[in-house]
Design a protein around this motif. Structure first.
Motif, PDB file in Angstrom:
ATOM      1  N   GLU A 197       0.836  -1.200   0.000  1.00 31.70           N
ATOM      2  CA  GLU A 197       0.000   0.000   0.000  1.00 31.70           C
ATOM      3  C   GLU A 197       0.874   1.254   0.000  1.00 31.70           C
ATOM      4  O   GLU A 197       2.019   1.236   0.457  1.00 31.70           O
ATOM      5  N   LYS A 198       0.300   2.324  -0.471  1.00 33.70           N
ATOM      6  CA  LYS A 198       0.998   3.600  -0.429  1.00 33.70           C
ATOM      7  C   LYS A 198       0.918   4.165   0.991  1.00 33.70           C
ATOM      8  O   LYS A 198      -0.162   4.326   1.557  1.00 33.70           O
ATOM      9  N   GLU A 199       2.053   4.479   1.546  1.00 34.28           N
ATOM     10  CA  GLU A 199       2.121   4.858   2.954  1.00 34.28           C
ATOM     11  C   GLU A 199       1.368   6.158   3.261  1.00 34.28           C
ATOM     12  O   GLU A 199       0.905   6.358   4.357  1.00 34.28           O
ATOM     13  N   GLN A 200       1.247   7.050   2.263  1.00 30.58           N
ATOM     14  CA  GLN A 200       0.634   8.328   2.576  1.00 30.58           C
ATOM     15  C   GLN A 200      -0.845   8.205   2.929  1.00 30.58           C
ATOM     16  O   GLN A 200      -1.439   9.134   3.459  1.00 30.58           O
ATOM     17  N   PHE A 201      -1.440   7.066   2.680  1.00 28.12           N
ATOM     18  CA  PHE A 201      -2.852   6.908   2.995  1.00 28.12           C
ATOM     19  C   PHE A 201      -3.075   6.207   4.335  1.00 28.12           C
ATOM     20  O   PHE A 201      -4.196   5.899   4.695  1.00 28.12           O
ATOM     21  N   LYS A 202      -2.011   5.952   5.052  1.00 27.40           N
ATOM     22  CA  LYS A 202      -2.146   5.362   6.381  1.00 27.40           C
ATOM     23  C   LYS A 202      -2.144   6.491   7.405  1.00 27.40           C
ATOM     24  O   LYS A 202      -1.164   7.213   7.548  1.00 27.40           O
ATOM     25  N   THR A 203      -3.237   6.652   8.106  1.00 30.91           N
ATOM     26  CA  THR A 203      -3.378   7.762   9.033  1.00 30.91           C
ATOM     27  C   THR A 203      -2.757   7.451  10.382  1.00 30.91           C
ATOM     28  O   THR A 203      -2.603   6.306  10.772  1.00 30.91           O
ATOM     29  N   GLU A 204      -2.408   8.511  11.108  1.00 29.78           N
ATOM     30  CA  GLU A 204      -1.811   8.359  12.426  1.00 29.78           C
ATOM     31  C   GLU A 204      -2.865   7.959  13.455  1.00 29.78           C
ATOM     32  O   GLU A 204      -4.053   8.211  13.296  1.00 29.78           O
ATOM     33  N   SER A 205      -2.384   7.346  14.542  1.00 28.11           N
ATOM     34  CA  SER A 205      -3.273   7.060  15.664  1.00 28.11           C
ATOM     35  C   SER A 205      -3.751   8.370  16.275  1.00 28.11           C
ATOM     36  O   SER A 205      -2.968   9.309  16.477  1.00 28.11           O
ATOM     37  N   LYS A 206      -5.039   8.447  16.572  1.00 35.87           N
ATOM     38  CA  LYS A 206      -5.602   9.694  17.083  1.00 35.87           C
ATOM     39  C   LYS A 206      -5.662   9.745  18.606  1.00 35.87           C
ATOM     40  O   LYS A 206      -5.878  10.807  19.174  1.00 35.87           O
ATOM     41  N   THR A 207      -5.483   8.626  19.266  1.00 39.20           N
ATOM     42  CA  THR A 207      -5.585   8.601  20.713  1.00 39.20           C
ATOM     43  C   THR A 207      -4.289   9.109  21.343  1.00 39.20           C
ATOM     44  O   THR A 207      -3.193   8.776  20.893  1.00 39.20           O
ATOM     45  N   GLN A 208      -4.428   9.916  22.386  1.00 33.06           N
ATOM     46  CA  GLN A 208      -3.262  10.428  23.103  1.00 33.06           C
ATOM     47  C   GLN A 208      -3.482  10.268  24.605  1.00 33.06           C
ATOM     48  O   GLN A 208      -4.568  10.540  25.120  1.00 33.06           O
ATOM     49  N   VAL A 209      -2.438   9.828  25.301  1.00 30.66           N
ATOM     50  CA  VAL A 209      -2.493   9.641  26.748  1.00 30.66           C
ATOM     51  C   VAL A 209      -1.443  10.532  27.393  1.00 30.66           C
ATOM     52  O   VAL A 209      -0.259  10.465  27.044  1.00 30.66           O
ATOM     53  N   LEU A 210      -1.869  11.368  28.319  1.00 27.18           N
ATOM     54  CA  LEU A 210      -0.974  12.260  29.050  1.00 27.18           C
ATOM     55  C   LEU A 210      -1.109  11.995  30.543  1.00 27.18           C
ATOM     56  O   LEU A 210      -2.211  11.768  31.040  1.00 27.18           O
ATOM     57  N   PHE A 211      -0.002  12.048  31.246  1.00 25.68           N
ATOM     58  CA  PHE A 211      -0.012  11.913  32.698  1.00 25.68           C
ATOM     59  C   PHE A 211       0.225  13.285  33.323  1.00 25.68           C
ATOM     60  O   PHE A 211       0.843  14.164  32.715  1.00 25.68           O
ATOM     61  N   PHE A 212      -0.269  13.451  34.541  1.00 29.90           N
ATOM     62  CA  PHE A 212      -0.074  14.744  35.198  1.00 29.90           C
ATOM     63  C   PHE A 212       0.115  14.569  36.701  1.00 29.90           C
ATOM     64  O   PHE A 212      -0.295  13.561  37.298  1.00 29.90           O
ATOM     65  N   ALA A 213       0.742  15.561  37.302  1.00 30.68           N
ATOM     66  CA  ALA A 213       0.905  15.628  38.756  1.00 30.68           C
ATOM     67  C   ALA A 213       0.820  17.092  39.147  1.00 30.68           C
ATOM     68  O   ALA A 213       1.265  17.971  38.396  1.00 30.68           O
ATOM     69  N   GLY A 214       0.235  17.349  40.304  1.00 35.14           N
ATOM     70  CA  GLY A 214       0.074  18.740  40.684  1.00 35.14           C
ATOM     71  C   GLY A 214      -0.230  18.934  42.152  1.00 35.14           C
ATOM     72  O   GLY A 214      -0.365  17.972  42.931  1.00 35.14           O
ATOM     73  N   ILE A 215      -0.341  20.179  42.523  1.00 30.99           N
ATOM     74  CA  ILE A 215      -0.687  20.576  43.887  1.00 30.99           C
ATOM     75  C   ILE A 215      -1.754  21.662  43.810  1.00 30.99           C
ATOM     76  O   ILE A 215      -2.000  22.244  42.741  1.00 30.99           O
ATOM     77  N   GLY A 216      -2.372  21.932  44.954  1.00 28.44           N
ATOM     78  CA  GLY A 216      -3.384  22.965  44.977  1.00 28.44           C
ATOM     79  C   GLY A 216      -3.808  23.294  46.395  1.00 28.44           C
ATOM     80  O   GLY A 216      -3.195  22.837  47.375  1.00 28.44           O
ATOM     81  N   ALA A 217      -4.851  24.095  46.487  1.00 30.12           N
ATOM     82  CA  ALA A 217      -5.401  24.496  47.780  1.00 30.12           C
ATOM     83  C   ALA A 217      -6.883  24.163  47.803  1.00 30.12           C
ATOM     84  O   ALA A 217      -7.587  24.339  46.811  1.00 30.12           O
TER      85      ALA A 217
END
Length: 419
Positions: A209-229
């Motif tokens: 297959e032609k590679e330009q027609f293969k789309t990227e994965s759309k799912t993204q996972v981000l981790f976070f850490a934080g503080i607050g009041a």
């Protein structure tokens, strides 16, 4: 009430913010004369194949709307490719409640934007989705004509609670025998899904297959850490001495949080699912002093500490989204596990003599309880998340007739990892 009213108005305004936003991504459009014009397409999460799209040739220009009437193809680089085609569209239903005992072969002819899934040396694979269902099409390289892969569902006459699937075996057998007979055995039982059709297309094409027609994965996972009041208030009903205490001391205390953000579509970044774990300390002090008709005074006091581990799944919507700034609102349900110190409910009677009574761990507070937040915030440079939470009044007592409701407010800052 004013806060709730403002938040309600914000929810009502969401669709208008969403519609007003543009999401320019690099791409191109092909004119009816065959000229390819590079520029930017306003990318959308199209559930159905689009009938029109917005395009501009320069970032500083305004989007113009184009359609099937004046475009032969358009693409969003690595995200979606569409070709204008005249095709036969099957109209048979696929919902179990709507199936019949005979095959519905009804079709219409329509001009649509087919989505290109794969192009190869032997065949190309396309899909078309409307409000009825998703269909898959193929075209043989160098041979004119696009054909829909057969797919029908019908109820057997002996059992109306099940269905029989008539799949694409005939077309796939023809293609396999013509281009790659060794894969014929893999045709039987193939599912009518994007993944299965892409796999069999790859085999027919020999993995070319032609590679330009293969789309990227759309799912993204981000981790976070934080503080607050965190700041919270406690209000009792039907505990007479503390319904309207003379002193209701609340504290502003720090909290810590960690979690994960999951974007189903990292390109538009409109909707995300957030799972957040927090450790939140809290402290309350209530005191009342009530004289009677003899000027004898009864004082009541309650002071306790609360330490809470909360698990908060949320649905968050970015109603304004740019590369360096997002503005969001969300809601969810927090499951809270709380621990309390060895607090006492103290009642002191002062007359000619002073008499006190101590009730340990009264009123009894729940260890496991629920709370429901509404949160708003901003994300800066896809890294810094500044959020504000309002937790509606939630009961932490389990007495019949005695209610202690906590209302909480939080402000926090988190750092996002995983880009």
């Amino acid at each position: 009430m004013k806060l709730l009213l403002k938040l309600s108005l914000l929810f009502i305004a969401f669709p208008y913010f969403a519609i007003a936003q543009n999401n320019p991504k690099p791409g191109y459009r092909v004119t009816l004369a065959g000229d390819t014009i590079k520029g930017y397409v306003d990318y959308r999460e199209w559930d159905n194949n689009p009938t029109s799209f917005k395009f501009k040739t320069d970032p500083d220009l305004k989007f113009q709307t184009y359609s099937i009437a004046n475009t032969s193809a358009f693409a969003i680089t690595k995200l979606g490719y569409f070709e204008k085609q005249i095709v036969s569209v099957s109209m048979n239903k696929i919902q179990l409640s709507e199936l019949s005992n005979v095959v519905d072969t009804g079709k219409i002819t329509d001009t649509v934007f087919l989505k290109v899934l794969a192009k190869g040396k032997n065949i190309n694979l396309y899909s078309y989705t409307d409000q009825l269902k998703t269909r898959y099409y193929y075209a043989e390289t160098g041979i004119k004509g696009i054909h829909e892969f057969t797919h029908y569902l019908l109820k057997p006459k002996s059992d109306n609670n099940s269905f029989v699937e008539v799949n694409s075996t005939a077309e796939l057998n023809y293609l396999a025998m013509k281009y790659n007979p060794a894969i014929a055995a893999q045709i039987t039982g193939i599912q009518y899904t994007k993944e299965a059709m892409l796999k069999i297309t790859s085999l027919i094409n020999g993995g070319n297959e032609k590679e330009q027609f293969k789309t990227e994965s759309k799912t993204q996972v981000l981790f976070f850490a934080g503080i607050g009041a965190s700041y919270s208030t406690l209000k009792f009903t039907n505990l007479p001495a503390l319904v309207s205490p003379g002193i209701n001391k609340n504290n502003l205390l720090p909290y810590a949080t960690v979690g994960v953000d999951i974007y189903p579509n990292k390109i538009t970044q409109k909707l995300l699912f957030k799972l957040q774990a927090s450790f939140v300390p809290d402290q309350h002090e209530l005191f009342s002093s009530i004289p009677d008709y003899n000027n004898d005074i009864t004082t009541t006091s309650l002071k306790f500490k609360q330490y809470t581990i909360s698990i908060l799944p949320q649905i968050v919507y970015n109603f304004y989204s740019r590369n360096n700034l997002k503005i969001y609102v969300g809601t969810g349900a927090s499951v809270n596990l709380s621990f309390y110190n060895n607090y006492k409910y103290i009642v002191t009677y002062k007359s000619a003599f002073t008499n006190s009574t101590n009730s340990t761990k009264y009123p009894q507070f729940d260890s496991l309880w629920l709370s429901f937040p509404i949160n708003v915030g901003i994300v800066l440079n896809n890294r810094i998340d500044i959020g504000f939470y309002y937790f509606i009044p939630s009961s932490i007592t389990n007495y019949a007739g005695i209610t202690g409701d906590i209302t909480s407010y939080r402000a926090g800052i988190s750092y996002l990892f995983g880009h």
